[in-house]
Scaffold this motif. Structure first.
Motif, PDB file in Angstrom:
ATOM      1  N   LEU A   1       0.826  -1.210   0.000  1.00 62.66           N
ATOM      2  CA  LEU A   1       0.000   0.000   0.000  1.00 62.66           C
ATOM      3  C   LEU A   1       0.857   1.256   0.000  1.00 62.66           C
ATOM      4  O   LEU A   1       0.520   2.260  -0.640  1.00 62.66           O
ATOM      5  N   SER A   2       1.975   1.212   0.720  1.00 61.15           N
ATOM      6  CA  SER A   2       2.865   2.371   0.782  1.00 61.15           C
ATOM      7  C   SER A   2       3.484   2.677  -0.576  1.00 61.15           C
ATOM      8  O   SER A   2       3.819   3.830  -0.861  1.00 61.15           O
ATOM      9  N   GLU A   3       3.646   1.635  -1.416  1.00 59.18           N
ATOM     10  CA  GLU A   3       4.215   1.822  -2.743  1.00 59.18           C
ATOM     11  C   GLU A   3       3.204   2.392  -3.728  1.00 59.18           C
ATOM     12  O   GLU A   3       3.579   2.929  -4.773  1.00 59.18           O
ATOM     13  N   MET A   4       1.916   2.284  -3.418  1.00 59.25           N
ATOM     14  CA  MET A   4       0.863   2.709  -4.335  1.00 59.25           C
ATOM     15  C   MET A   4       0.624   4.209  -4.224  1.00 59.25           C
ATOM     16  O   MET A   4       0.906   4.833  -3.201  1.00 59.25           O
ATOM     17  N   ASP A   5       0.071   4.789  -5.293  1.00 57.69           N
ATOM     18  CA  ASP A   5      -0.372   6.178  -5.222  1.00 57.69           C
ATOM     19  C   ASP A   5      -1.514   6.276  -4.215  1.00 57.69           C
ATOM     20  O   ASP A   5      -2.322   5.347  -4.098  1.00 57.69           O
ATOM     21  N   PRO A   6      -1.610   7.397  -3.490  1.00 59.57           N
ATOM     22  CA  PRO A   6      -2.624   7.497  -2.426  1.00 59.57           C
ATOM     23  C   PRO A   6      -4.051   7.221  -2.889  1.00 59.57           C
ATOM     24  O   PRO A   6      -4.818   6.569  -2.183  1.00 59.57           O
ATOM     25  N   ASP A   7      -4.412   7.712  -4.087  1.00 59.68           N
ATOM     26  CA  ASP A   7      -5.782   7.500  -4.549  1.00 59.68           C
ATOM     27  C   ASP A   7      -6.064   6.036  -4.837  1.00 59.68           C
ATOM     28  O   ASP A   7      -7.141   5.521  -4.520  1.00 59.68           O
ATOM     29  N   ASP A   8      -5.080   5.329  -5.434  1.00 61.69           N
ATOM     30  CA  ASP A   8      -5.258   3.897  -5.698  1.00 61.69           C
ATOM     31  C   ASP A   8      -5.293   3.105  -4.391  1.00 61.69           C
ATOM     32  O   ASP A   8      -6.085   2.164  -4.247  1.00 61.69           O
ATOM     33  N   ALA A   9      -4.435   3.485  -3.445  1.00 62.09           N
ATOM     34  CA  ALA A   9      -4.414   2.792  -2.149  1.00 62.09           C
ATOM     35  C   ALA A   9      -5.722   3.002  -1.403  1.00 62.09           C
ATOM     36  O   ALA A   9      -6.258   2.072  -0.794  1.00 62.09           O
ATOM     37  N   ALA A  10      -6.249   4.216  -1.449  1.00 61.07           N
ATOM     38  CA  ALA A  10      -7.511   4.508  -0.756  1.00 61.07           C
ATOM     39  C   ALA A  10      -8.659   3.702  -1.343  1.00 61.07           C
ATOM     40  O   ALA A  10      -9.510   3.172  -0.610  1.00 61.07           O
ATOM     41  N   GLU A  11      -8.673   3.564  -2.663  1.00 59.51           N
ATOM     42  CA  GLU A  11      -9.733   2.778  -3.309  1.00 59.51           C
ATOM     43  C   GLU A  11      -9.654   1.321  -2.892  1.00 59.51           C
ATOM     44  O   GLU A  11     -10.672   0.675  -2.646  1.00 59.51           O
ATOM     45  N   LEU A  12      -8.437   0.797  -2.777  1.00 63.24           N
ATOM     46  CA  LEU A  12      -8.261  -0.603  -2.390  1.00 63.24           C
ATOM     47  C   LEU A  12      -8.633  -0.807  -0.929  1.00 63.24           C
ATOM     48  O   LEU A  12      -9.325  -1.779  -0.583  1.00 63.24           O
ATOM     49  N   VAL A  13      -8.210   0.099  -0.053  1.00 66.23           N
ATOM     50  CA  VAL A  13      -8.511  -0.022   1.379  1.00 66.23           C
ATOM     51  C   VAL A  13     -10.014   0.035   1.612  1.00 66.23           C
ATOM     52  O   VAL A  13     -10.551  -0.644   2.497  1.00 66.23           O
ATOM     53  N   SER A  14     -10.732   0.812   0.800  1.00 64.33           N
ATOM     54  CA  SER A  14     -12.184   0.928   0.975  1.00 64.33           C
ATOM     55  C   SER A  14     -12.909  -0.376   0.722  1.00 64.33           C
ATOM     56  O   SER A  14     -14.053  -0.560   1.163  1.00 64.33           O
ATOM     57  N   GLU A  15     -12.263  -1.323  -0.005  1.00 64.73           N
ATOM     58  CA  GLU A  15     -12.873  -2.621  -0.284  1.00 64.73           C
ATOM     59  C   GLU A  15     -12.677  -3.613   0.864  1.00 64.73           C
ATOM     60  O   GLU A  15     -13.313  -4.659   0.890  1.00 64.73           O
ATOM     61  N   LEU A  16     -11.786  -3.288   1.814  1.00 68.59           N
ATOM     62  CA  LEU A  16     -11.503  -4.198   2.928  1.00 68.59           C
ATOM     63  C   LEU A  16     -12.460  -3.951   4.074  1.00 68.59           C
ATOM     64  O   LEU A  16     -13.055  -2.872   4.194  1.00 68.59           O
TER      65      LEU A  16
ATOM     66  N   GLU B   1     -17.774   8.253  -1.952  1.00 70.65           N
ATOM     67  CA  GLU B   1     -17.423   7.513  -3.176  1.00 70.65           C
ATOM     68  C   GLU B   1     -17.936   8.257  -4.404  1.00 70.65           C
ATOM     69  O   GLU B   1     -18.921   8.990  -4.346  1.00 70.65           O
ATOM     70  N   ASP B   2     -17.250   8.043  -5.514  1.00 72.37           N
ATOM     71  CA  ASP B   2     -17.627   8.615  -6.808  1.00 72.37           C
ATOM     72  C   ASP B   2     -17.550  10.138  -6.821  1.00 72.37           C
ATOM     73  O   ASP B   2     -18.293  10.807  -7.544  1.00 72.37           O
ATOM     74  N   THR B   3     -16.682  10.721  -5.987  1.00 74.42           N
ATOM     75  CA  THR B   3     -16.468  12.164  -6.000  1.00 74.42           C
ATOM     76  C   THR B   3     -15.023  12.452  -6.406  1.00 74.42           C
ATOM     77  O   THR B   3     -14.160  11.568  -6.391  1.00 74.42           O
ATOM     78  N   ALA B   4     -14.758  13.715  -6.728  1.00 76.03           N
ATOM     79  CA  ALA B   4     -13.403  14.110  -7.114  1.00 76.03           C
ATOM     80  C   ALA B   4     -12.429  13.897  -5.966  1.00 76.03           C
ATOM     81  O   ALA B   4     -11.271  13.518  -6.182  1.00 76.03           O
TER      82      ALA B   4
ATOM     83  N   SER C   1     -14.332  20.888  -7.143  1.00 73.01           N
ATOM     84  CA  SER C   1     -14.539  20.774  -5.703  1.00 73.01           C
ATOM     85  C   SER C   1     -14.410  19.308  -5.312  1.00 73.01           C
ATOM     86  O   SER C   1     -14.730  18.420  -6.122  1.00 73.01           O
ATOM     87  N   PRO C   2     -13.938  19.007  -4.101  1.00 70.41           N
ATOM     88  CA  PRO C   2     -13.802  17.593  -3.704  1.00 70.41           C
ATOM     89  C   PRO C   2     -15.122  16.835  -3.691  1.00 70.41           C
ATOM     90  O   PRO C   2     -15.132  15.611  -3.734  1.00 70.41           O
ATOM     91  N   GLU C   3     -16.244  17.545  -3.646  1.00 71.81           N
ATOM     92  CA  GLU C   3     -17.554  16.899  -3.622  1.00 71.81           C
ATOM     93  C   GLU C   3     -18.180  16.777  -5.011  1.00 71.81           C
ATOM     94  O   GLU C   3     -19.281  16.245  -5.139  1.00 71.81           O
ATOM     95  N   ASP C   4     -17.488  17.263  -6.040  1.00 71.37           N
ATOM     96  CA  ASP C   4     -18.017  17.149  -7.401  1.00 71.37           C
ATOM     97  C   ASP C   4     -18.060  15.685  -7.827  1.00 71.37           C
ATOM     98  O   ASP C   4     -17.207  14.875  -7.429  1.00 71.37           O
ATOM     99  N   ASP C   5     -19.030  15.351  -8.646  1.00 73.15           N
ATOM    100  CA  ASP C   5     -19.136  13.990  -9.159  1.00 73.15           C
ATOM    101  C   ASP C   5     -17.922  13.670 -10.023  1.00 73.15           C
ATOM    102  O   ASP C   5     -17.493  14.483 -10.853  1.00 73.15           O
ATOM    103  N   GLN C   6     -17.352  12.479  -9.830  1.00 73.47           N
ATOM    104  CA  GLN C   6     -16.130  12.108 -10.549  1.00 73.47           C
ATOM    105  C   GLN C   6     -16.336  12.071 -12.057  1.00 73.47           C
ATOM    106  O   GLN C   6     -15.423  12.382 -12.837  1.00 73.47           O
ATOM    107  N   GLU C   7     -17.534  11.724 -12.504  1.00 76.63           N
ATOM    108  CA  GLU C   7     -17.787  11.675 -13.938  1.00 76.63           C
ATOM    109  C   GLU C   7     -17.767  13.070 -14.540  1.00 76.63           C
ATOM    110  O   GLU C   7     -17.237  13.281 -15.640  1.00 76.63           O
ATOM    111  N   ASP C   8     -18.324  14.064 -13.817  1.00 73.82           N
ATOM    112  CA  ASP C   8     -18.300  15.447 -14.303  1.00 73.82           C
ATOM    113  C   ASP C   8     -16.869  15.953 -14.407  1.00 73.82           C
ATOM    114  O   ASP C   8     -16.507  16.648 -15.369  1.00 73.82           O
TER     115      ASP C   8
END
Length: 621
Positions: free
Chosen positions: A245-260, A288-291, A367-374
């Motif tokens: 996890l430490s080797e991963m980019d923070p956003d990728d690591a956060a997405e993976l940790v959220s599945e545990l 989830e699904d936000t910027a 904004s951090p709360e914007d939808d990721q698709e937008d």
């Protein structure tokens, strides 16, 4: 050329002609470009296994038998060396990685080259249909080839050379090949992830365990299936998982940790460094699904009073694994985002040039709360390589990079395809087979056949429903109209769902959609009745009599079913929106099947009611 399947089971004869067993395997020396066959394994009397040196004992061989140089009493047993493998045991019918084609295939046969009267070498693995046919019967392969050539579709050999093979069920990491070729360890993380995803579940952990922390981190970030990634991480010990996890980019690591699960995630986070842990926890704080959830906190930033030389020095001091940098972001005295400088501008500017003189002040932000698709769509719209994410006070929180935006767009496209009833990936049709492909595109036909079959069965098995077969078939001939239009009603709903955001003020209201759906239902039902009346007129003019009553009943029942199908459109829209709010996938194909089944049931009910009125189908009054 000779194949392993042609040698397996062949008799082995000693020099005096005595049969001493049958061939069960061949051993090869792996440290060669084309490995030599070094050992012969055979089963002797009582199925006792023997292994002998090929070079020392084998005299001649062919597709029918093997002859040894010495009598049976002079044979001495040998052992498999560290750099040797048994090709039937370790390669045949196993999965291998074709590192040239970057795919996982199954070995159906092995091709050998007889370079001399006694020397055999392994050329490669047969992974095509011919290997399967040959292993069943050489005669079957011969017949299949002749038939295929007759129809102009020859069956080619599909041979993967030994130098492009990596076994995934046997650890050959200590075997050094004398040819330089790309191995699994040298592949791009995306290719490794693709290969692991295609492996049997029982093999994934074995292949993943052969990678180092950096390779694991790269592959983890590329997995399409988050649940599978979490499962692989669950098979690792906590310290290994934390290091990865430490080797991963923070956003990728956060997405993976959220599945545990919570306890597992907390243990892993506590084992990480303070900096990495803080970055991941910050991202997990966003929905989830936000910027905020897909942004990375790794970016290059400087006060706007700095110079080009300062920016170059900053970039030179970044780690090699730092998130790709295309911009340097500037902040004012209040630590608010004030501008952005591109790498192109830095390259052409003089070292002492103030960054404020070459920056772009009009910065497109999220904004951090914007939808990721937008956010992803804006990155594509404005041709950005990264978009800064800022807090309400203008403070720079992180950036969403173009690779993450592409992942979001790909994911949303796959979801839209699924809702629209398409196939999200090329592999689905391959895995499901041609029958599933046909069912998806012609579901109405299968439902029609089932409905007609039930009608026919009912007419023969139910005492209260004794109808002539021709009347049943006439009624059922109108059912496809109801099924096709019911399928179209779901397509209408899914298109409306994909094109209109309920939070958008300009989107049509639910009431407007309901009224329009009802109007469409009335229009299509009326059209079905008008078609029935037109056909009746044509039949009357040609034959001097109106259409049979069962056909009349079928068309009227179809019109009723079509009306009900469009009345249900608002229900399907609510289902799509509710499941979307919960981030649950919805299959448009499943909705279509449900709508067609309901239409079929409504059709049957309507026919039953009309039968009493019109005196058809043998229904008791």
């Amino acid at each position: 050329m000779i194949y392993l399947s042609q040698l397996m089971g062949n008799p082995v004869y000693a020099a005096d002609g005595e049969k001493i067993g049958t061939v069960s395997d061949l051993g090869i020396a792996t440290g060669e470009v084309f490995p030599r066959v070094t050992s012969l394994a055979f089963k002797g009397p009582g199925r006792t296994p023997f292994m002998i040196s090929w070079r020392k004992y084998v005299d001649t061989y062919d597709e029918k038998e093997i002859h040894l140089k010495v009598p049976a009493v002079e044979i001495r047993f040998s052992y498999l060396q560290p750099d040797e493998v048994l090709i039937a045991r370790d390669i045949l019918n196993k999965q291998i990685v074709d590192t040239r084609g970057m795919r996982v295939v199954r070995v159906n046969d092995l091709k050998l080259s007889d370079t001399s009267s006694t020397q055999l070498r392994l050329l490669g693995a047969e992974v095509g249909a011919r290997g399967i046919l040959r292993s069943l019967s050489p005669a079957l392969e011969h017949v299949a080839l002749k038939v295929a050539r007759t129809f102009g579709h020859p069956i080619p050999e599909r041979i993967i050379a030994w130098s492009y093979m990596d076994l995934v069920e046997r650890d050959l990491s200590n075997v050094k090949l004398s040819v330089s070729h790309k191995t699994l360890d040298d592949m791009h993380p995306a290719d490794i992830a693709d290969i692991i995803e295609r492996l049997d579940p029982r093999l994934r952990g074995q292949v993943f365990a052969q990678l180092d922390d950096e390779q694991r981190a790269g592959a983890m970030a590329e997995f399409d299936d988050d649940a599978m990634a979490a499962e692989l991480m669950g098979g690792m010990n906590e310290r290994e998982a934390s290091r990865m996890l430490s080797e991963m980019d923070p956003d990728d690591a956060a997405e993976l940790v959220s599945e545990l699960d919570y306890d597992k995630a907390e243990k892993l986070l506590r084992l990480m460094g303070v900096q990495e842990q803080r970055a991941i926890r910050q991202l997990l704080g966003y929905r989830e699904d936000t910027a905020g959830r897909i942004m990375t906190s790794e970016f290059a930033a400087l006060p706007e009073g700095k110079t080009v030389a300062d920016a170059v020095e900053l970039l030179r001091g970044l780690d090699e694994d730092f998130e790709s940098v295309r911009y340097v972001y500037l902040s004012d005295e209040d630590n608010k985002l004030s501008g952005v400088v591109t790498l192109n501008s830095l390259i052409v500017a003089e070292p002492q040039t103030p960054l404020a003189d070459i920056c772009t002040r009009e910065v497109i932000t999220a904004s951090p709360e914007d939808d990721q698709e937008d956010v992803a769509e804006d990155i594509a719209k404005y041709n950005l390589l990264a978009m800064p994410v800022v807090a309400d006070d203008g403070h720079l929180l992180g950036i969403v990079t173009v690779d993450d935006a592409l992942d979001v767009l790909e994911e949303e496209h796959a979801e839209d395809l699924q809702i629209a009833g398409g196939i999200a990936s090329d592999d689905e049709s391959a895995h499901g087979g041609d029958l599933l492909w046909l069912l998806r595109r012609n579901a109405w036909f299968f439902i029609w056949m089932v409905g007609a079959g039930l009608f026919v069965a009912l007419s023969h098995l139910t005492p209260a429903f004794q109808a002539p077969l021709h009347e049943v078939l006439l009624v059922c001939s109108a059912l496809p109209i109801a099924l096709v239009l019911a399928d179209d009603s779901v397509s209408y709903v899914t298109n409306f769902f994909l094109e209109n955001d309920p939070d958008d003020e300009d989107s049509p209201s639910m009431l407007g959609f309901t009224i329009k759906s009802l109007a469409l239902g009335i229009a299509f039902a009326t059209l079905v009745v008008l078609v029935e009346m037109a056909l009746d007129s044509v039949v009357a003019a040609a034959a001097g009599a109106s259409m049979p009553k069962p056909l009349h009943a079928g068309f009227i029942a179809a019109a009723i079913a079509v009306l009900v199908a469009f009345v249900l459109c608002p229900v399907w829209l609510l289902v799509l929106r509710k499941r979307d709010e919960k981030n649950e996938d919805t299959s448009g194909f499943a909705l279509s099947v449900m709508a067609m089944v309901i239409a079929c049931l409504v059709f049957c009910f309507a026919v039953g009611q009309l039968a009493n009125v019109m005196g058809i189908l043998g229904v008791f009054a």
